[in-house]
Design an enzyme around this catalytic site. Structure first.
Site, short mmCIF file in Angstrom:
data_model
loop_
_atom_site.label_atom_id
_atom_site.label_comp_id
_atom_site.label_asym_id
_atom_site.label_seq_id
_atom_site.Cartn_x
_atom_site.Cartn_y
_atom_site.Cartn_z
N GLY A 281 -7.34 -4.76 7.19
CA GLY A 281 -6.73 -3.83 8.13
C GLY A 281 -7.46 -3.74 9.46
O GLY A 281 -7.21 -2.85 10.26
N HIS B 171 -8.43 -3.13 -6.38
CA HIS B 171 -8.40 -3.28 -4.92
C HIS B 171 -9.56 -2.49 -4.32
O HIS B 171 -9.94 -1.43 -4.85
CB HIS B 171 -7.06 -2.76 -4.38
CG HIS B 171 -6.86 -3.11 -2.94
ND1 HIS B 171 -7.43 -2.39 -1.92
CD2 HIS B 171 -6.19 -4.12 -2.35
CE1 HIS B 171 -7.11 -2.94 -0.77
NE2 HIS B 171 -6.35 -4.00 -0.99
N SER C 180 -6.35 -9.28 6.77
CA SER C 180 -5.75 -9.62 8.05
C SER C 180 -5.09 -11.00 8.06
O SER C 180 -5.19 -11.74 9.05
CB SER C 180 -6.78 -9.48 9.18
OG SER C 180 -7.25 -8.14 9.26
N LYS D 232 0.85 -1.20 0.00
CA LYS D 232 0.00 0.00 0.00
C LYS D 232 0.89 1.25 0.00
O LYS D 232 1.97 1.22 -0.58
CB LYS D 232 -1.00 -0.05 1.16
CG LYS D 232 -1.81 -1.37 1.13
CD LYS D 232 -3.01 -1.38 2.03
CE LYS D 232 -3.73 -2.71 1.90
NZ LYS D 232 -4.96 -2.80 2.71
P1 13P Z 1 -4.46 -6.37 5.59
O1 13P Z 1 -3.65 -7.64 5.45
O2 13P Z 1 -3.67 -5.25 6.21
O3 13P Z 1 -5.77 -6.62 6.22
O4 13P Z 1 -4.76 -5.84 4.10
C1 13P Z 1 -5.32 -6.70 3.18
C2 13P Z 1 -5.26 -6.08 1.86
O5 13P Z 1 -6.00 -5.15 1.56
C3 13P Z 1 -4.26 -6.58 0.89
O6 13P Z 1 -4.48 -6.08 -0.38
#
Ligand code: 13P
Length: 260
Positions: free
Chosen positions: A180, A102, A220, A14
């Site tokens: 997240g 995404h 997650s 990200k």
């Molecule tokens: P997290 O693993 O931080 O939950 O994020 C998942 C995600 O959006 C991966 O593209």
């Protein structure tokens, strides 16, 4: 393993890590992984655009078999699109996988299935593989609309693709409520939706496409829950956000077969 799809574990960084931090992270990750890990699992990292050249240099210098990825792309190949990056620019940097659609792009930047479809086509035309993301919100899940939301996204994002193309694609199922938040879909819930997606692919593109398409789970994913999630028959890897920023955690996720 019940099928011959090689799992793909992808780290979506990200908007994190400047290019110096990116170099450190990729060096630590390369150090933590061994040839046996790459034999069992495909690995990709998706840094911000400003880091891609730096990461490419490290991977190339040491012949590290981690695939380079991007988090987004524009659908046109060049032109007056201020601030955008084209598929051929990414391909020139040895990018292999490009995340399209995404949920953060869909929710925060208004990307529709039509745009996601155009981006996926542009990625393919440039010789790269799209990772097409789908997933429902908590409200949609609670209202019993999770499957219809995901079915619409699959049909819209993959519209016009041939069976051969779909067989070589990656689809990432990322329930938005699990991103997240520390809240993971249970392995059963994740399997149920990934199996449902494979069924949709089979209905529309046939059994070879359904047997070939790799379906990742994202939301997650951590070292502790990866082995059980990856053990599900229709889950062929993970799209990892937060835990991919820490090379030790990400390496442990990549090494999930050792913990199963
Ligand atoms: P997290 O693993 O931080 O939950 O994020 C998942 C995600 O959006 C991966 O593209």
């Amino acid at each position: 393993m019940a099928n011959d799809r090689k799992p793909l574990i992808s780290g979506n960084w990200k908007m994190n890590h400047n290019h110096f931090e990116a170099i450190q992270t990729i060096q630590k990750l390369a150090y933590a992984l061994e040839s046996g890990d790459y034999a069992a699992v495909d690995v990709s990292v998706h840094p911000p655009f400003t880091d891609i050249r730096s990461v490419q240099t490290v991977l190339q210098a040491d012949d590290v078999p981690i695939a380079l990825g991007a988090q987004n792309v524009h659908q046109a190949d060049s032109g007056a699109y201020t601030g955008e990056v084209s598929p051929s620019m990414l391909a020139k940097l040895d990018v292999t996988y490009v995340i399209v659609g995404h949920s953060e792009r869909r929710e925060l930047f208004g990307e529709t299935d039509e745009v996601v479809n155009a981006k996926a086509k542009a990625v393919l035309a440039a010789g790269m593989t799209p990772i097409v993301c789908v997933g429902e919100t908590l409200e949609e899940r609670n209202a019993g609309q999770a499957e219809s939301k995901v079915a619409g996204q699959v049909a819209g994002s993959l519209a016009g693709f041939s069976a051969d193309v779909v067989a070589a694609l990656v689809v990432a199922y990322e329930p938005i409520w699990a991103i997240g938040t520390g809240e993971t879909a249970t392995p059963e819930d994740a399997q149920q939706m990934c199996g449902y997606i494979r069924g949709l692919v089979g209905d529309q593109w046939g059994s070879a496409a359904a047997g070939g398409v790799r379906i990742q789970y994202g939301g997650s994913v951590k070292p502790g829950n990866a082995p059980e999630l990856m053990g599900q028959p229709d889950i062929d890897g993970a799209l990892v956000g937060g835990a991919s920023l820490d090379p030790d955690d990400f390496a442990r996720i990549v090494r999930f077969p050792l913990y199963q």
